[in-house]
Design a protein around this motif. Structure first.
Motif, PDB file in Angstrom:
ATOM      1  N   UNK A   1       0.855  -1.258  -0.133  1.00  0.00           N
ATOM      2  CA  UNK A   1      -0.024   0.071  -0.018  1.00  0.00           C
ATOM      3  C   UNK A   1       0.803   1.221   0.150  1.00  0.00           C
ATOM      4  N   UNK A   2       1.926   1.251   0.730  1.00  0.00           N
ATOM      5  CA  UNK A   2       2.919   2.564   0.890  1.00  0.00           C
ATOM      6  C   UNK A   2       3.486   2.603  -0.458  1.00  0.00           C
ATOM      7  N   UNK A   3       3.932   1.414  -0.985  1.00  0.00           N
ATOM      8  CA  UNK A   3       4.833   1.595  -2.375  1.00  0.00           C
ATOM      9  C   UNK A   3       3.848   2.199  -3.559  1.00  0.00           C
TER      10      UNK A   3
ATOM     11  N   UNK B   1      14.001   5.978  -1.004  1.00  0.00           N
ATOM     12  CA  UNK B   1      13.406   7.097  -1.135  1.00  0.00           C
ATOM     13  C   UNK B   1      12.699   7.575   0.266  1.00  0.00           C
ATOM     14  N   UNK B   2      11.821   6.592   0.869  1.00  0.00           N
ATOM     15  CA  UNK B   2      10.894   7.029   1.922  1.00  0.00           C
ATOM     16  C   UNK B   2      11.746   7.341   3.273  1.00  0.00           C
ATOM     17  N   UNK B   3      12.883   6.635   3.597  1.00  0.00           N
ATOM     18  CA  UNK B   3      13.780   6.965   4.674  1.00  0.00           C
ATOM     19  C   UNK B   3      14.450   8.007   4.720  1.00  0.00           C
TER      20      UNK B   3
ATOM     21  N   UNK C   1      14.245  -0.768   9.068  1.00  0.00           N
ATOM     22  CA  UNK C   1      15.261  -0.426  10.300  1.00  0.00           C
ATOM     23  C   UNK C   1      16.860  -0.267   9.797  1.00  0.00           C
ATOM     24  N   UNK C   2      17.195  -1.093   8.753  1.00  0.00           N
ATOM     25  CA  UNK C   2      18.443  -1.299   8.353  1.00  0.00           C
ATOM     26  C   UNK C   2      18.874   0.035   7.823  1.00  0.00           C
ATOM     27  N   UNK C   3      18.015   0.518   6.874  1.00  0.00           N
ATOM     28  CA  UNK C   3      18.404   1.751   6.155  1.00  0.00           C
ATOM     29  C   UNK C   3      18.174   2.951   7.018  1.00  0.00           C
TER      30      UNK C   3
ATOM     31  N   UNK D   1      20.326   3.041 -10.017  1.00  0.00           N
ATOM     32  CA  UNK D   1      21.168   3.629 -10.559  1.00  0.00           C
ATOM     33  C   UNK D   1      21.027   5.416 -10.801  1.00  0.00           C
ATOM     34  N   UNK D   2      19.674   5.479 -10.635  1.00  0.00           N
ATOM     35  CA  UNK D   2      19.177   6.796 -10.527  1.00  0.00           C
ATOM     36  C   UNK D   2      19.100   7.468  -9.301  1.00  0.00           C
ATOM     37  N   UNK D   3      18.601   8.706  -9.053  1.00  0.00           N
ATOM     38  CA  UNK D   3      18.487   9.409  -7.637  1.00  0.00           C
ATOM     39  C   UNK D   3      17.253   8.848  -7.045  1.00  0.00           C
ATOM     40  N   UNK D   4      16.260   8.215  -7.554  1.00  0.00           N
ATOM     41  CA  UNK D   4      15.074   7.928  -7.061  1.00  0.00           C
ATOM     42  C   UNK D   4      14.609   6.528  -7.349  1.00  0.00           C
ATOM     43  N   UNK D   5      14.349   5.579  -6.579  1.00  0.00           N
ATOM     44  CA  UNK D   5      14.036   4.278  -6.861  1.00  0.00           C
ATOM     45  C   UNK D   5      12.255   4.410  -7.155  1.00  0.00           C
ATOM     46  N   UNK D   6      11.535   5.010  -6.823  1.00  0.00           N
ATOM     47  CA  UNK D   6      10.161   5.245  -6.988  1.00  0.00           C
ATOM     48  C   UNK D   6      10.172   5.699  -8.512  1.00  0.00           C
ATOM     49  N   UNK D   7      11.006   6.835  -8.993  1.00  0.00           N
ATOM     50  CA  UNK D   7      10.835   7.447 -10.239  1.00  0.00           C
ATOM     51  C   UNK D   7      11.343   6.488 -11.154  1.00  0.00           C
ATOM     52  N   UNK D   8      12.301   5.590 -10.879  1.00  0.00           N
ATOM     53  CA  UNK D   8      12.823   4.543 -12.151  1.00  0.00           C
ATOM     54  C   UNK D   8      11.824   3.578 -12.176  1.00  0.00           C
ATOM     55  N   UNK D   9      10.940   3.022 -11.134  1.00  0.00           N
ATOM     56  CA  UNK D   9       9.954   2.229 -11.161  1.00  0.00           C
ATOM     57  C   UNK D   9       8.990   2.711 -12.224  1.00  0.00           C
TER      58      UNK D   9
END
Length: 389
Positions: free
Chosen positions: A17-19, A172-174, A281-283, A369-377
């Protein structure tokens, strides 16, 4: 010329849901940059509702795990499944984006394939643990596979489906919610008993046993329990009240709702149920001991088909390919084993520096590889190939 582009997102658990909420916002933003009106519908929970999706089914209470738990909700799942299939076939979205939730989404992907609706799977189901034999099926019915763990690219290498590593959305979120004013408190101990009723039911008793022993040995520790929503917090409080009535020396526990991210940055050490929260938590840099318990029947059936990938069940350890967080399953979830494991990672403990280095490695491994995982997706979703014949 402006186009209207319609996508569906199907998410059945809190993390999905968050993603899904983040992905929907990025899809709309990218579409607007190209002059397109991107609309998103589907199944999700409060985060996706808040993001303005046209939610056809609220998935808040559908996040169950295990054979016994699923059987209890079977008719609910079946009804929701066919309702969504009928709506998707009627609306013919440009693509359906499935987020994890394999028990439901594998069947949904098959139905979409039969109706020639492209399927993008974002956050790959853990077939490398419980279903490698399904890889060819998944490769056939999916138009695109967007994976958030780098080793998953290798898993799909033998198939004709190209898997693209887009980075982990939690990065991105963290990063965005990091508060530079918060300093880690070495005496704050965070309890994360899970987001599901059945997790709390099985994990709260041994967690409370562990808290009681830790408090006796380390009276400086202050305990905080963070729950994702009030229903789970109320259940945890009931367990705590009953336990303290039988064990009056049990220390005070502060209960908070929806503040997990803050305490992942503030706490010195934690004890958590296995799940997405361990990666989070690790992030955030919080050392953990990780635990999990299943219904005995579920565990027996799972043992027939599931093999631990790289020898671990905690995702942080699988990513790093070594034991960053000590993990305990089933009957090992007991204070005799948990208390020494916690003491090893408390500030100044013999494993503390090793765990901190392991968490930094995990951050690097999950970075896109880019600055944002969400944007790449989102970029990958907007360039979906047509369904294969």
């Amino acid at each position: 010329m402006s186009r209207v582009r319609h996508f569906w997102i199907i998410a059945g658990e809190a993390s999905g849901d968050m993603y899904g909420a983040r992905l929907a916002r990025e899809l709309r933003a990218l579409g607007a940059e190209h002059g397109d009106d991107v609309r998103v519908s589907g199944m999700g929970g409060p985060a996706m509702i808040a993001a303005g999706l046209d939610i056809r089914v609220d998935s808040t209470e559908l996040g169950v795990i295990g054979v016994i738990e699923v059987l209890k909700h079977l008719f609910t799942f079946v009804g929701i499944f066919f309702k969504l299939v009928r709506q998707a076939v009627r609306e013919k979205p440009e693509a359906v984006i499935l987020i994890d939730y394999p028990g439901f989404n594998l069947l949904f992907a098959l139905m979409m394939y039969r109706h020639r609706i492209p399927v993008i799977w974002y956050v790959c189901p853990h077939l490398w643990v419980w279903g490698k034999w399904r890889l060819p099926v998944l490769a056939k019915i999916c138009s695109r596979m967007l994976v958030i763990f780098p080793f998953e690219v290798e898993v799909f290498a033998p198939t004709r489906l190209h898997a693209e590593f887009v980075g982990h959305p939690l990065l991105d979120l963290v990063r965005e919610r990091h508060d530079p004013a918060i300093r880690r408190d070495p005496d704050c101990f965070l309890l994360l008993p899970g987001s599901r009723t059945m997790e709390v039911t099985r994990l709260m008793p041994p967690m409370l046993d562990t808290v009681r022993e830790l408090a006796e040995k380390h009276p400086n520790l202050r305990f905080v329990l963070s729950a994702p929503r009030e229903k789970i917090a109320a259940l945890c409080r009931r367990y705590y009240d009953q336990y303290r009535a039988a064990h009056p020396q049990t220390p005070e526990i502060t209960f908070v709702v929806g503040e997990t991210a803050r305490y992942q940055q503030l706490a010195g050490t934690g004890l958590a149920a296995s799940g997405t929260v361990t990666v989070e938590s690790a992030l955030a840099g919080l050392p953990l001991v990780v635990v999990y318990r299943l219904h005995p029947v579920t565990l027996f059936l799972a043992s027939l088909v599931v093999r631990l990938y790289r020898g671990f069940f905690t995702m942080v350890n699988i990513i790093a390919n070594r034991a960053v967080f000590e993990e305990f399953l089933q009957w090992h979830v007991r204070p005799q084993e948990l208390v020494p494991a916690v003491e090893r990672i408390l500030p100044g403990g013999p494993r503390r520096a090793e765990v901190e280095q392991g968490m930094r490695e995990v951050v690097q491994l999950l970075s896109p590889r880019s600055s944002s995982a969400i944007r790449q997706a989102a970029e990958a979703c907007l360039t979906t190939p047509p369904p294969r014949s």
